[in-house]
Scaffold this motif. Structure first.
Motif, PDB file in Angstrom:
ATOM      1  N   PHE A  10       0.818  -1.212   0.000  1.00 15.08           N
ATOM      2  CA  PHE A  10       0.000   0.000   0.000  1.00 15.08           C
ATOM      3  C   PHE A  10       0.854   1.266   0.000  1.00 15.08           C
ATOM      4  O   PHE A  10       0.490   2.258  -0.627  1.00 15.08           O
ATOM      5  N   ALA A  11       2.009   1.228   0.672  1.00 11.83           N
ATOM      6  CA  ALA A  11       2.915   2.387   0.645  1.00 11.83           C
ATOM      7  C   ALA A  11       3.485   2.595  -0.751  1.00 11.83           C
ATOM      8  O   ALA A  11       3.583   3.736  -1.222  1.00 11.83           O
ATOM      9  N   LEU A  12       3.855   1.517  -1.413  1.00 10.25           N
ATOM     10  CA  LEU A  12       4.352   1.614  -2.789  1.00 10.25           C
ATOM     11  C   LEU A  12       3.284   2.211  -3.697  1.00 10.25           C
ATOM     12  O   LEU A  12       3.557   3.110  -4.499  1.00 10.25           O
ATOM     13  N   LEU A  13       2.061   1.731  -3.557  1.00 15.30           N
ATOM     14  CA  LEU A  13       0.972   2.218  -4.413  1.00 15.30           C
ATOM     15  C   LEU A  13       0.616   3.674  -4.135  1.00 15.30           C
ATOM     16  O   LEU A  13       0.418   4.447  -5.076  1.00 15.30           O
ATOM     17  N   ILE A  14       0.557   4.062  -2.868  1.00 17.03           N
ATOM     18  CA  ILE A  14       0.220   5.468  -2.568  1.00 17.03           C
ATOM     19  C   ILE A  14       1.388   6.367  -2.981  1.00 17.03           C
ATOM     20  O   ILE A  14       1.186   7.508  -3.407  1.00 17.03           O
ATOM     21  N   GLY A  15       2.613   5.853  -2.909  1.00 19.56           N
ATOM     22  CA  GLY A  15       3.764   6.596  -3.423  1.00 19.56           C
ATOM     23  C   GLY A  15       3.670   6.781  -4.926  1.00 19.56           C
ATOM     24  O   GLY A  15       3.999   7.848  -5.459  1.00 19.56           O
ATOM     25  N   GLY A 114       7.197   4.055  -0.100  1.00 12.22           N
ATOM     26  CA  GLY A 114       6.564   5.256  -0.635  1.00 12.22           C
ATOM     27  C   GLY A 114       7.501   6.035  -1.542  1.00 12.22           C
ATOM     28  O   GLY A 114       7.087   6.564  -2.580  1.00 12.22           O
ATOM     29  N   ILE A 115       8.766   6.101  -1.180  1.00 14.96           N
ATOM     30  CA  ILE A 115       9.759   6.785  -2.015  1.00 14.96           C
ATOM     31  C   ILE A 115       9.921   6.052  -3.348  1.00 14.96           C
ATOM     32  O   ILE A 115       9.918   6.680  -4.413  1.00 14.96           O
ATOM     33  N   ILE A 116      10.067   4.731  -3.287  1.00 12.79           N
ATOM     34  CA  ILE A 116      10.203   3.955  -4.525  1.00 12.79           C
ATOM     35  C   ILE A 116       8.967   4.129  -5.403  1.00 12.79           C
ATOM     36  O   ILE A 116       9.077   4.340  -6.618  1.00 12.79           O
ATOM     37  N   GLY A 117       7.788   4.078  -4.791  1.00 17.74           N
ATOM     38  CA  GLY A 117       6.549   4.284  -5.550  1.00 17.74           C
ATOM     39  C   GLY A 117       6.503   5.653  -6.194  1.00 17.74           C
ATOM     40  O   GLY A 117       6.070   5.798  -7.345  1.00 17.74           O
ATOM     41  N   ALA A 118       6.962   6.689  -5.471  1.00 20.45           N
ATOM     42  CA  ALA A 118       6.951   8.049  -6.020  1.00 20.45           C
ATOM     43  C   ALA A 118       7.880   8.168  -7.228  1.00 20.45           C
ATOM     44  O   ALA A 118       7.536   8.809  -8.224  1.00 20.45           O
ATOM     45  N   VAL A 119       9.040   7.546  -7.147  1.00 20.03           N
ATOM     46  CA  VAL A 119       9.976   7.568  -8.284  1.00 20.03           C
ATOM     47  C   VAL A 119       9.341   6.857  -9.480  1.00 20.03           C
ATOM     48  O   VAL A 119       9.347   7.371 -10.608  1.00 20.03           O
ATOM     49  N   LEU A 120       8.770   5.668  -9.229  1.00 24.56           N
ATOM     50  CA  LEU A 120       8.126   4.919 -10.318  1.00 24.56           C
ATOM     51  C   LEU A 120       6.944   5.680 -10.900  1.00 24.56           C
ATOM     52  O   LEU A 120       6.754   5.719 -12.120  1.00 24.56           O
ATOM     53  N   GLY A 121       6.145   6.296 -10.041  1.00 24.08           N
ATOM     54  CA  GLY A 121       4.991   7.058 -10.511  1.00 24.08           C
ATOM     55  C   GLY A 121       5.388   8.301 -11.282  1.00 24.08           C
ATOM     56  O   GLY A 121       4.742   8.659 -12.278  1.00 24.08           O
ATOM     57  N   LEU A 140      -4.351  17.316 -23.299  1.00 27.05           N
ATOM     58  CA  LEU A 140      -5.468  17.403 -22.362  1.00 27.05           C
ATOM     59  C   LEU A 140      -6.134  16.062 -22.074  1.00 27.05           C
ATOM     60  O   LEU A 140      -6.338  15.720 -20.902  1.00 27.05           O
ATOM     61  N   PRO A 141      -6.502  15.256 -23.076  1.00 25.66           N
ATOM     62  CA  PRO A 141      -7.124  13.972 -22.737  1.00 25.66           C
ATOM     63  C   PRO A 141      -6.209  13.071 -21.907  1.00 25.66           C
ATOM     64  O   PRO A 141      -6.660  12.398 -20.978  1.00 25.66           O
ATOM     65  N   ALA A 142      -4.924  13.081 -22.221  1.00 28.09           N
ATOM     66  CA  ALA A 142      -3.963  12.273 -21.456  1.00 28.09           C
ATOM     67  C   ALA A 142      -3.889  12.762 -20.017  1.00 28.09           C
ATOM     68  O   ALA A 142      -3.847  11.959 -19.075  1.00 28.09           O
ATOM     69  N   ALA A 143      -3.867  14.081 -19.831  1.00 29.51           N
ATOM     70  CA  ALA A 143      -3.803  14.653 -18.489  1.00 29.51           C
ATOM     71  C   ALA A 143      -5.053  14.308 -17.682  1.00 29.51           C
ATOM     72  O   ALA A 143      -4.961  13.981 -16.495  1.00 29.51           O
ATOM     73  N   LEU A 144      -6.214  14.361 -18.320  1.00 31.93           N
ATOM     74  CA  LEU A 144      -7.463  14.051 -17.611  1.00 31.93           C
ATOM     75  C   LEU A 144      -7.540  12.572 -17.229  1.00 31.93           C
ATOM     76  O   LEU A 144      -8.033  12.235 -16.149  1.00 31.93           O
ATOM     77  N   ILE A 145      -7.030  11.710 -18.089  1.00 32.37           N
ATOM     78  CA  ILE A 145      -6.977  10.287 -17.751  1.00 32.37           C
ATOM     79  C   ILE A 145      -6.045  10.075 -16.559  1.00 32.37           C
ATOM     80  O   ILE A 145      -6.367   9.333 -15.615  1.00 32.37           O
ATOM     81  N   GLU A 146      -4.910  10.742 -16.574  1.00 35.91           N
ATOM     82  CA  GLU A 146      -3.973  10.618 -15.463  1.00 35.91           C
ATOM     83  C   GLU A 146      -4.585  11.154 -14.168  1.00 35.91           C
ATOM     84  O   GLU A 146      -4.414  10.559 -13.097  1.00 35.91           O
ATOM     85  N   ASP A 147      -5.313  12.271 -14.252  1.00 35.51           N
ATOM     86  CA  ASP A 147      -6.017  12.804 -13.087  1.00 35.51           C
ATOM     87  C   ASP A 147      -6.974  11.766 -12.507  1.00 35.51           C
ATOM     88  O   ASP A 147      -7.007  11.535 -11.295  1.00 35.51           O
ATOM     89  N   ALA A 148      -7.764  11.148 -13.385  1.00 38.82           N
ATOM     90  CA  ALA A 148      -8.744  10.154 -12.939  1.00 38.82           C
ATOM     91  C   ALA A 148      -8.056   8.954 -12.290  1.00 38.82           C
ATOM     92  O   ALA A 148      -8.495   8.467 -11.239  1.00 38.82           O
ATOM     93  N   VAL A 149      -6.975   8.492 -12.898  1.00 41.76           N
ATOM     94  CA  VAL A 149      -6.237   7.362 -12.325  1.00 41.76           C
ATOM     95  C   VAL A 149      -5.703   7.722 -10.936  1.00 41.76           C
ATOM     96  O   VAL A 149      -5.799   6.919 -10.002  1.00 41.76           O
ATOM     97  N   ALA A 150      -5.159   8.924 -10.797  1.00 41.10           N
ATOM     98  CA  ALA A 150      -4.591   9.348  -9.518  1.00 41.10           C
ATOM     99  C   ALA A 150      -5.666   9.454  -8.439  1.00 41.10           C
ATOM    100  O   ALA A 150      -5.505   8.923  -7.338  1.00 41.10           O
ATOM    101  N   VAL A 151      -6.766  10.124  -8.741  1.00 42.27           N
ATOM    102  CA  VAL A 151      -7.798  10.352  -7.724  1.00 42.27           C
ATOM    103  C   VAL A 151      -8.535   9.056  -7.396  1.00 42.27           C
ATOM    104  O   VAL A 151      -8.643   8.671  -6.223  1.00 42.27           O
ATOM    105  N   ILE A 152      -9.038   8.375  -8.401  1.00 41.28           N
ATOM    106  CA  ILE A 152      -9.789   7.135  -8.152  1.00 41.28           C
ATOM    107  C   ILE A 152      -8.862   6.076  -7.564  1.00 41.28           C
ATOM    108  O   ILE A 152      -9.208   5.405  -6.580  1.00 41.28           O
ATOM    109  N   GLY A 153      -7.668   5.940  -8.148  1.00 39.71           N
ATOM    110  CA  GLY A 153      -6.706   4.976  -7.621  1.00 39.71           C
ATOM    111  C   GLY A 153      -6.331   5.272  -6.184  1.00 39.71           C
ATOM    112  O   GLY A 153      -6.218   4.352  -5.356  1.00 39.71           O
ATOM    113  N   GLY A 154      -6.144   6.543  -5.847  1.00 45.07           N
ATOM    114  CA  GLY A 154      -5.809   6.918  -4.467  1.00 45.07           C
ATOM    115  C   GLY A 154      -6.886   6.513  -3.487  1.00 45.07           C
ATOM    116  O   GLY A 154      -6.603   5.942  -2.425  1.00 45.07           O
ATOM    117  N   PHE A 155      -8.139   6.798  -3.837  1.00 41.56           N
ATOM    118  CA  PHE A 155      -9.240   6.420  -2.943  1.00 41.56           C
ATOM    119  C   PHE A 155      -9.345   4.906  -2.796  1.00 41.56           C
ATOM    120  O   PHE A 155      -9.572   4.392  -1.707  1.00 41.56           O
TER     121      PHE A 155
END
Length: 165
Positions: A10-15, A114-121, A140-155
């Motif tokens: 979970f630390a790797l993923l949140i990173g 978390g550090i390793i995850g941040a570097v990979l992300g 823009l479409p790529a950025a919006l997809i990345e936004d969705a992955v970050a927010v939904i994935g984070g939750f």
């Protein structure tokens, strides 16, 4: 052993989420703590991170995360791979890793994950967004997809971390 692996995962993923969007991990952790998905206060050594569950933290971190989502779309926003941006993502990945590792009792190993995850992300997110932007012919479409992955994935990560305890 089971909790060590979960904490590291979970630390790797949140990173990784920190590498995509620097402010998102702390915002989703704050929401998760406030909603009771993840217990940051009632665990040994959890007092240091319990502040994330306060309404003040949720509001401030949500505003910062939304601000980042907006400014990321601006043409003058620097690349996530420049030293200041990259460094911020590593620091936030470490902090978010420590927070998500706290309920599992593995703060310090979670910092490293978390550090390793941040570097990979950071690197993977940059490459992935560049690839998608080239396929779409614009960013823009790529950025919006990345936004969705970050927010939904984070939750999802925060919810599953709490459910795993």
């Amino acid at each position: 052993m089971h909790y060590v692996l979960l904490a590291l995962l979970f630390a790797l993923l949140i990173g990784f989420i920190a590498g995509l969007r620097a402010m998102t991990p702390l915002a989703v952790l704050a929401w998760g703590a406030m909603l009771g998905w993840i217990n940051l206060a009632g665990v040994p050594h959890g007092a240091w991170s319990a502040w994330l569950g306060s309404i003040v933290a949720v509001v401030i971190l949500s505003i910062l995360a939304i601000g980042e989502l907006v400014t990321d779309q601006l043409p003058k926003t620097p690349s996530r791979t420049v030293p200041a941006q990259f460094g911020a993502r590593i620091v936030i990945g470490a902090l978010a890793g420590a927070v998500i590792g706290t309920p599992f009792g593995h703060i310090f190993s979670a910092i490293g994950a978390g550090i390793i995850g941040a570097v990979l992300g950071t690197l993977g997110g940059s490459a992935g967004r560049g690839f998608l932007a080239a396929k779409f012919g614009k960013d823009l479409p790529a950025a919006l997809i990345e936004d969705a992955v970050a927010v939904i994935g984070g939750f999802v990560i925060v919810y599953l971390a709490g459910a795993s305890l």
